[in-house]
Design a protein around this motif. Structure first.
Motif, PDB file in Angstrom:
ATOM      1  N   LYS A 141      76.741 -68.011  -8.902  1.00 39.86           N
ATOM      2  CA  LYS A 141      77.516 -69.110  -8.326  1.00 39.86           C
ATOM      3  C   LYS A 141      77.558 -70.291  -9.305  1.00 39.86           C
ATOM      4  CE  LYS A 141      77.785 -72.073  -4.294  1.00 39.86           C
ATOM      5  NZ  LYS A 141      77.163 -72.435  -3.022  1.00 39.86           N
ATOM      6  N   ASP A 142      76.400 -70.629  -9.867  1.00 33.95           N
ATOM      7  CA  ASP A 142      76.290 -71.757 -10.799  1.00 33.95           C
ATOM      8  C   ASP A 142      75.597 -71.316 -12.085  1.00 33.95           C
ATOM      9  OD1 ASP A 142      77.358 -73.723  -8.991  1.00 33.95           O
ATOM     10  OD2 ASP A 142      75.433 -73.713  -7.946  1.00 33.95           O
ATOM     11  N   GLN A 143      75.873 -72.023 -13.144  1.00 33.28           N
ATOM     12  CA  GLN A 143      75.201 -71.794 -14.425  1.00 33.28           C
ATOM     13  C   GLN A 143      73.768 -72.306 -14.301  1.00 33.28           C
ATOM     14  OE1 GLN A 143      76.925 -73.986 -17.680  1.00 33.28           O
ATOM     15  NE2 GLN A 143      76.237 -72.486 -19.163  1.00 33.28           N
ATOM     16  N   TRP A 144      72.799 -71.579 -14.873  1.00 31.72           N
ATOM     17  CA  TRP A 144      71.409 -72.007 -14.809  1.00 31.72           C
ATOM     18  C   TRP A 144      71.133 -72.982 -15.932  1.00 31.72           C
ATOM     19  CZ3 TRP A 144      66.389 -69.167 -16.388  1.00 31.72           C
ATOM     20  CH2 TRP A 144      65.277 -69.838 -15.858  1.00 31.72           C
ATOM     21  N   VAL A 145      70.721 -74.204 -15.559  1.00 29.95           N
ATOM     22  CA  VAL A 145      70.337 -75.244 -16.503  1.00 29.95           C
ATOM     23  C   VAL A 145      68.931 -75.682 -16.119  1.00 29.95           C
ATOM     24  CG1 VAL A 145      70.852 -77.547 -17.389  1.00 29.95           C
ATOM     25  CG2 VAL A 145      72.721 -76.009 -16.768  1.00 29.95           C
ATOM     26  N   LEU A 146      68.004 -75.578 -17.045  1.00 31.34           N
ATOM     27  CA  LEU A 146      66.607 -75.907 -16.800  1.00 31.34           C
ATOM     28  C   LEU A 146      66.246 -77.116 -17.651  1.00 31.34           C
ATOM     29  CD1 LEU A 146      63.909 -75.000 -15.456  1.00 31.34           C
ATOM     30  CD2 LEU A 146      63.493 -73.709 -17.552  1.00 31.34           C
ATOM     31  N   LYS A 147      65.899 -78.228 -16.997  1.00 28.76           N
ATOM     32  CA  LYS A 147      65.508 -79.451 -17.709  1.00 28.76           C
ATOM     33  C   LYS A 147      64.005 -79.608 -17.558  1.00 28.76           C
ATOM     34  CE  LYS A 147      69.897 -81.689 -16.900  1.00 28.76           C
ATOM     35  NZ  LYS A 147      70.594 -82.896 -16.505  1.00 28.76           N
ATOM     36  N   VAL A 148      63.332 -79.756 -18.691  1.00 30.53           N
ATOM     37  CA  VAL A 148      61.875 -79.839 -18.667  1.00 30.53           C
ATOM     38  C   VAL A 148      61.375 -81.017 -19.488  1.00 30.53           C
ATOM     39  CG1 VAL A 148      61.551 -77.369 -18.299  1.00 30.53           C
ATOM     40  CG2 VAL A 148      61.600 -78.249 -20.605  1.00 30.53           C
TER      41      VAL A 148
ATOM     42  N   MET B 148      63.815 -89.170 -26.849  1.00 26.44           N
ATOM     43  CA  MET B 148      62.631 -88.806 -26.071  1.00 26.44           C
ATOM     44  C   MET B 148      62.359 -87.320 -26.315  1.00 26.44           C
ATOM     45  SD  MET B 148      63.319 -90.906 -22.547  1.00 26.44           S
ATOM     46  CE  MET B 148      64.936 -90.193 -22.282  1.00 26.44           C
ATOM     47  N   PRO B 149      61.638 -86.978 -27.388  1.00 26.57           N
ATOM     48  CA  PRO B 149      61.492 -85.580 -27.800  1.00 26.57           C
ATOM     49  C   PRO B 149      60.744 -84.700 -26.806  1.00 26.57           C
ATOM     50  CG  PRO B 149      60.123 -87.002 -29.142  1.00 26.57           C
ATOM     51  CD  PRO B 149      60.970 -87.895 -28.299  1.00 26.57           C
ATOM     52  N   GLU B 150      60.094 -85.280 -25.821  1.00 28.60           N
ATOM     53  CA  GLU B 150      59.388 -84.465 -24.832  1.00 28.60           C
ATOM     54  C   GLU B 150      60.333 -83.838 -23.803  1.00 28.60           C
ATOM     55  OE1 GLU B 150      59.229 -88.731 -23.287  1.00 28.60           O
ATOM     56  OE2 GLU B 150      59.074 -87.752 -25.218  1.00 28.60           O
ATOM     57  N   TYR B 151      61.611 -84.255 -23.799  1.00 25.05           N
ATOM     58  CA  TYR B 151      62.605 -83.707 -22.869  1.00 25.05           C
ATOM     59  C   TYR B 151      63.454 -82.645 -23.561  1.00 25.05           C
ATOM     60  CZ  TYR B 151      61.437 -87.467 -19.687  1.00 25.05           C
ATOM     61  OH  TYR B 151      60.758 -88.305 -18.838  1.00 25.05           O
ATOM     62  N   VAL B 152      63.491 -81.456 -22.954  1.00 24.71           N
ATOM     63  CA  VAL B 152      64.249 -80.328 -23.490  1.00 24.71           C
ATOM     64  C   VAL B 152      65.065 -79.722 -22.355  1.00 24.71           C
ATOM     65  CG1 VAL B 152      64.091 -78.077 -24.625  1.00 24.71           C
ATOM     66  CG2 VAL B 152      62.442 -79.858 -25.180  1.00 24.71           C
ATOM     67  N   THR B 153      66.294 -79.324 -22.654  1.00 22.97           N
ATOM     68  CA  THR B 153      67.154 -78.678 -21.671  1.00 22.97           C
ATOM     69  C   THR B 153      67.542 -77.301 -22.191  1.00 22.97           C
ATOM     70  OG1 THR B 153      68.055 -80.817 -20.980  1.00 22.97           O
ATOM     71  CG2 THR B 153      69.326 -78.865 -20.384  1.00 22.97           C
ATOM     72  N   PHE B 154      67.350 -76.291 -21.345  1.00 24.36           N
ATOM     73  CA  PHE B 154      67.750 -74.918 -21.645  1.00 24.36           C
ATOM     74  C   PHE B 154      68.983 -74.610 -20.814  1.00 24.36           C
ATOM     75  CE2 PHE B 154      63.177 -75.120 -22.228  1.00 24.36           C
ATOM     76  CZ  PHE B 154      62.995 -74.501 -23.453  1.00 24.36           C
ATOM     77  N   VAL B 155      70.026 -74.074 -21.445  1.00 20.03           N
ATOM     78  CA  VAL B 155      71.274 -73.744 -20.745  1.00 20.03           C
ATOM     79  C   VAL B 155      71.579 -72.271 -20.988  1.00 20.03           C
ATOM     80  CG1 VAL B 155      73.736 -74.267 -20.516  1.00 20.03           C
ATOM     81  CG2 VAL B 155      72.130 -76.099 -21.107  1.00 20.03           C
ATOM     82  N   TRP B 156      71.757 -71.522 -19.895  1.00 21.29           N
ATOM     83  CA  TRP B 156      72.107 -70.109 -19.986  1.00 21.29           C
ATOM     84  C   TRP B 156      73.574 -69.913 -19.679  1.00 21.29           C
ATOM     85  CZ3 TRP B 156      67.157 -71.464 -19.102  1.00 21.29           C
ATOM     86  CH2 TRP B 156      66.177 -70.731 -19.765  1.00 21.29           C
TER      87      TRP B 156
END
Length: 93
Positions: A79-86, A64-72
């Motif tokens: 407190k937590d790692q920032w994970v952005l799912k778009v 599903m190429p429209e889904y991308v996850t950015f992980v910092w």
């Protein structure tokens, strides 16, 4: 672009996730996340800034190429790692 937000307040709900309208702007060194202002057309509020240097990885779902996850990378003061799912609308292969 839609931001996947599990358990938060959102505009649309699909498959247990709530989808929020957001805009991403990427500059030479920075990643910006904006929320559209419902009261003012063509205006948005800056809700998050991150450096591209701290971006650990970008994951694209090949099925599903429209889904991308950015992980910092997690910083010492976080407190937590920032994970952005778009879900990016109107993707082009």
């Amino acid at each position: 672009m839609w931001l996947l937000n599990k358990g938060g307040k959102g505009d649309t709900e699909k498959g247990g996730f709530q989808y929020l309208d957001r805009y991403i702007a990427i500059c030479e060194n920075s990643f910006y996340l904006f929320e559209p202002d419902p009261k003012h057309k063509d205006m948005a509020k800056l809700i998050s800034v991150a450096t591209l240097c701290s971006l650990e990885k970008i994951i694209r779902n090949l099925d599903m190429p429209e889904y991308v996850t950015f992980v910092w990378r997690k910083l010492e003061n976080q407190k937590d790692q920032w994970v952005l799912k778009v879900e990016i609308q109107n993707t082009v292969e």
